[in-house]
Motif scaffolding. Structure first.
Motif, PDB file in Angstrom:
ATOM      1  N   SER A   1      -4.241  23.926  -7.942  1.00  7.07           N
ATOM      2  CA  SER A   1      -3.359  25.012  -8.850  1.00  7.07           C
ATOM      3  C   SER A   1      -3.565  26.433  -8.445  1.00  7.07           C
ATOM      4  O   SER A   1      -2.562  27.219  -8.422  1.00  7.07           O
TER       5      SER A   1
ATOM      6  N   TRP B   1      -7.921  26.995 -18.843  1.00  6.28           N
ATOM      7  CA  TRP B   1      -8.181  25.361 -18.629  1.00  6.28           C
ATOM      8  C   TRP B   1      -9.622  25.444 -18.958  1.00  6.28           C
ATOM      9  O   TRP B   1     -10.222  24.060 -19.525  1.00  6.28           O
TER      10      TRP B   1
ATOM     11  N   GLU C   1      -6.487  13.914 -10.883  1.00  7.38           N
ATOM     12  CA  GLU C   1      -6.461  15.062 -11.511  1.00  7.38           C
ATOM     13  C   GLU C   1      -7.303  16.335 -10.947  1.00  7.38           C
ATOM     14  O   GLU C   1      -6.881  17.470 -11.153  1.00  7.38           O
TER      15      GLU C   1
ATOM     16  N   LEU D   1      -5.389  18.007  -8.200  1.00  6.41           N
ATOM     17  CA  LEU D   1      -4.467  19.118  -9.068  1.00  6.41           C
ATOM     18  C   LEU D   1      -5.181  20.252  -9.679  1.00  6.41           C
ATOM     19  O   LEU D   1      -4.676  21.564  -9.408  1.00  6.41           O
ATOM     20  N   VAL D   2      -6.284  20.110 -10.383  1.00  9.04           N
ATOM     21  CA  VAL D   2      -6.824  21.362 -10.771  1.00  9.04           C
ATOM     22  C   VAL D   2      -7.422  22.336  -9.833  1.00  9.04           C
ATOM     23  O   VAL D   2      -6.941  23.501  -9.790  1.00  9.04           O
TER      24      VAL D   2
ATOM     25  N   LYS E   1      -2.066  19.927 -17.414  1.00  4.52           N
ATOM     26  CA  LYS E   1      -3.027  20.370 -18.094  1.00  4.52           C
ATOM     27  C   LYS E   1      -4.368  19.368 -17.891  1.00  4.52           C
ATOM     28  O   LYS E   1      -4.121  18.404 -18.513  1.00  4.52           O
TER      29      LYS E   1
ATOM     30  N   LYS F   1      -1.458  27.224  -5.414  1.00  5.38           N
ATOM     31  CA  LYS F   1      -0.032  27.023  -5.569  1.00  5.38           C
ATOM     32  C   LYS F   1       0.260  28.418  -6.458  1.00  5.38           C
ATOM     33  O   LYS F   1       1.301  29.025  -6.024  1.00  5.38           O
ATOM     34  N   LYS F   2      -0.154  28.736  -7.251  1.00  3.60           N
ATOM     35  CA  LYS F   2       0.033  29.841  -8.233  1.00  3.60           C
ATOM     36  C   LYS F   2      -0.027  30.989  -7.226  1.00  3.60           C
ATOM     37  O   LYS F   2       1.069  31.920  -7.736  1.00  3.60           O
TER      38      LYS F   2
ATOM     39  N   PHE G   1      -5.108  30.467 -16.317  1.00 10.99           N
ATOM     40  CA  PHE G   1      -4.464  29.040 -16.918  1.00 10.99           C
ATOM     41  C   PHE G   1      -5.065  28.673 -18.082  1.00 10.99           C
ATOM     42  O   PHE G   1      -4.857  27.910 -18.956  1.00 10.99           O
TER      43      PHE G   1
ATOM     44  N   ILE H   1       2.489  19.913  -8.647  1.00  4.60           N
ATOM     45  CA  ILE H   1       1.785  19.838  -9.847  1.00  4.60           C
ATOM     46  C   ILE H   1       2.885  19.711 -11.020  1.00  4.60           C
ATOM     47  O   ILE H   1       3.711  20.243 -11.100  1.00  4.60           O
TER      48      ILE H   1
END
Length: 158
Positions: free
Chosen positions: A11, A36, A4, A7-8, A78, A14-15, A34, A73
């Motif tokens: 992100s 988050w 996890e 991935l955070v 989330k 990737k974005k 995001f 992702i």
């Protein structure tokens, strides 16, 4: 399968379809794009990602230490609230060991327990984790000083 935290961290890259980001862009993506986490939490994620070698800081930019294109992702991803709670020293050392080896969390925890048992329980889990990190050639940075001060009661200011 990436964890996890990975991935955070991946992100924002990737974005933005980028291999490097400024600190501001990385933290902005996590906290405002995001939504988050708070900006303070985004800074802590950045620091932890650098400490665990998921990110490196080069030429004034954050660089992801993996191929962002290879990171998948999941839709609607989330992060859980657990990701943002303050980790203890043992967890921080375990994260470093997992990141810098081919071991998973269970293997690392087992090795820490074995190390502690081999010394007849005379040391606590934090010290056992530091010993294991040393044996595995893992740099634990400031965590050594934090644990040393807690165990000995001696601080640099004395």
């Amino acid at each position: 399968m990436m964890d996890e935290f990975g991935l955070v961290v991946a992100s924002p890259f990737k974005k933005n379809a980028a291999s490097s980001l400024s600190i501001k862009d990385f933290e902005f993506a996590l906290s405002f794009d995001f939504k988050w986490m708070s900006p303070v939490q985004a800074s802590k994620v950045r620091d932890q990602a650098i400490m665990s070698s998921i990110l490196k800081f080069e030429n004034g930019e954050l660089v992801l230490n993996m191929d962002a294109d290879a990171v998948d992702i999941p839709a609607g991803f989330k992060p859980s609230e657990d990701l943002f709670r303050e980790k203890g020293n043992v967890e921080k050392i375990m994260d470093l060991l997992i990141t810098n080896s081919d071991l998973d969390k269970r293997d690392v925890a087992s090795r820490i327990n074995i190390k502690q048992d081999s010394l007849a329980g005379l040391i606590d889990a934090e010290v056992a984790a530091l010993l294991l990190a040393h044996e595995m050639g893992c740099d634990v940075g400031d965590l050594f000083d934090v644990v040393y001060q807690r165990v000995t009661g001696i601080s640099d200011q004395q």
